[in-house]
Design a protein around this motif. Sequence first.
Motif, PDB file in Angstrom:
ATOM      1  N   UNK A  68       0.838  -1.203   0.000  1.00  0.00           N
ATOM      2  CA  UNK A  68       0.000   0.000   0.000  1.00  0.00           C
ATOM      3  C   UNK A  68       0.869   1.248   0.000  1.00  0.00           C
ATOM      4  N   UNK A  69       1.994   1.168   0.716  1.00  0.00           N
ATOM      5  CA  UNK A  69       2.898   2.316   0.778  1.00  0.00           C
ATOM      6  C   UNK A  69       3.473   2.623  -0.604  1.00  0.00           C
ATOM      7  N   UNK A  70       3.849   1.566  -1.323  1.00  0.00           N
ATOM      8  CA  UNK A  70       4.365   1.766  -2.669  1.00  0.00           C
ATOM      9  C   UNK A  70       3.281   2.334  -3.584  1.00  0.00           C
ATOM     10  N   UNK A  71       2.051   1.835  -3.403  1.00  0.00           N
ATOM     11  CA  UNK A  71       0.947   2.331  -4.231  1.00  0.00           C
ATOM     12  C   UNK A  71       0.712   3.815  -3.972  1.00  0.00           C
ATOM     13  N   UNK A  72       0.894   4.257  -2.720  1.00  0.00           N
ATOM     14  CA  UNK A  72       0.661   5.670  -2.437  1.00  0.00           C
ATOM     15  C   UNK A  72       1.799   6.522  -2.994  1.00  0.00           C
ATOM     16  N   UNK A  73       3.017   5.972  -3.017  1.00  0.00           N
ATOM     17  CA  UNK A  73       4.118   6.709  -3.649  1.00  0.00           C
ATOM     18  C   UNK A  73       3.910   6.780  -5.160  1.00  0.00           C
ATOM     19  N   UNK A  74       3.424   5.686  -5.706  1.00  0.00           N
ATOM     20  CA  UNK A  74       3.153   5.653  -7.145  1.00  0.00           C
ATOM     21  C   UNK A  74       2.114   6.712  -7.514  1.00  0.00           C
ATOM     22  N   UNK A  75       1.156   6.920  -6.615  1.00  0.00           N
ATOM     23  CA  UNK A  75       0.096   7.912  -6.856  1.00  0.00           C
ATOM     24  C   UNK A  75       0.679   9.292  -7.103  1.00  0.00           C
ATOM     25  N   UNK A  76       1.816   9.562  -6.476  1.00  0.00           N
ATOM     26  CA  UNK A  76       2.454  10.865  -6.628  1.00  0.00           C
ATOM     27  C   UNK A  76       3.146  10.991  -7.988  1.00  0.00           C
ATOM     28  N   UNK A  77       3.768   9.914  -8.427  1.00  0.00           N
ATOM     29  CA  UNK A  77       4.509   9.929  -9.686  1.00  0.00           C
ATOM     30  C   UNK A  77       3.598   9.778 -10.896  1.00  0.00           C
ATOM     31  N   UNK A  78       2.628   8.915 -10.770  1.00  0.00           N
ATOM     32  CA  UNK A  78       1.788   8.567 -11.918  1.00  0.00           C
ATOM     33  C   UNK A  78       0.357   8.336 -11.458  1.00  0.00           C
ATOM     34  N   UNK A  79      -0.373   9.436 -11.128  1.00  0.00           N
ATOM     35  CA  UNK A  79      -1.722   9.267 -10.575  1.00  0.00           C
ATOM     36  C   UNK A  79      -2.671   8.512 -11.492  1.00  0.00           C
ATOM     37  N   UNK A  80      -2.406   8.523 -12.801  1.00  0.00           N
ATOM     38  CA  UNK A  80      -3.342   7.855 -13.714  1.00  0.00           C
ATOM     39  C   UNK A  80      -2.985   6.400 -13.998  1.00  0.00           C
TER      40      UNK A  80
END
Length: 155
Positions: A68-80
Amino acid sequence: MSKEYKLQVEAIKNGTVIDHIPSHIGFKVLSLFKMAESNQRVTIGLNLPSSALGCKDLIKIENVFITEEQASQLALFAPQATVNKIEEYEVVAKLPLVLPETIIGAFHCPNTNCITHEEKAVESSFMVMTKKDDVQLKCKYCEKVFSREIMTDSH
Ligand code: CTP
Ligand code: ZN
């Protein structure tokens, strides 16, 4: 057209497929997660044609489910981006990307006068602020506000 024919990169049996990454961000996402160091098979597609984005990057990691932590970091780089969980060749879940409220230790504060550069014991900490479609980060220590791009480009 059969699904097999449409697949641009081989299907995987178990693992994570991160799809619809804007092109040129794929490599950054890969280094962020240190996925290549996991010893699992990783396939990367860069600049693949996409009807939605025109051009996209795609990453498949076998036998690893992103946290989940990685997914939230990913949200910052590539929200789509879309994160698919694969089990026995089937897409069993599509994880929503949720922006974290705070990001601790992941980036250096771009403000060179910020206390976080002098005190090694102080971990960087940014509050995530969303304004319409834009995301900004506010340093907890110097209280300066930075655009998402400044942070993710310097990574
Ligand atoms: N995929 C894969 N291995 C599988 C199943 C799917 O690598 N065994 C990949 C597909 O190639 C695709 C992604 O996982 O890139 C999502 O699969 P799917 O939901 O079937 O694709 P779409 O219907 O295009 O979904 P979306 O529009 O949400 O991306
Ligand atoms: Zn700062």
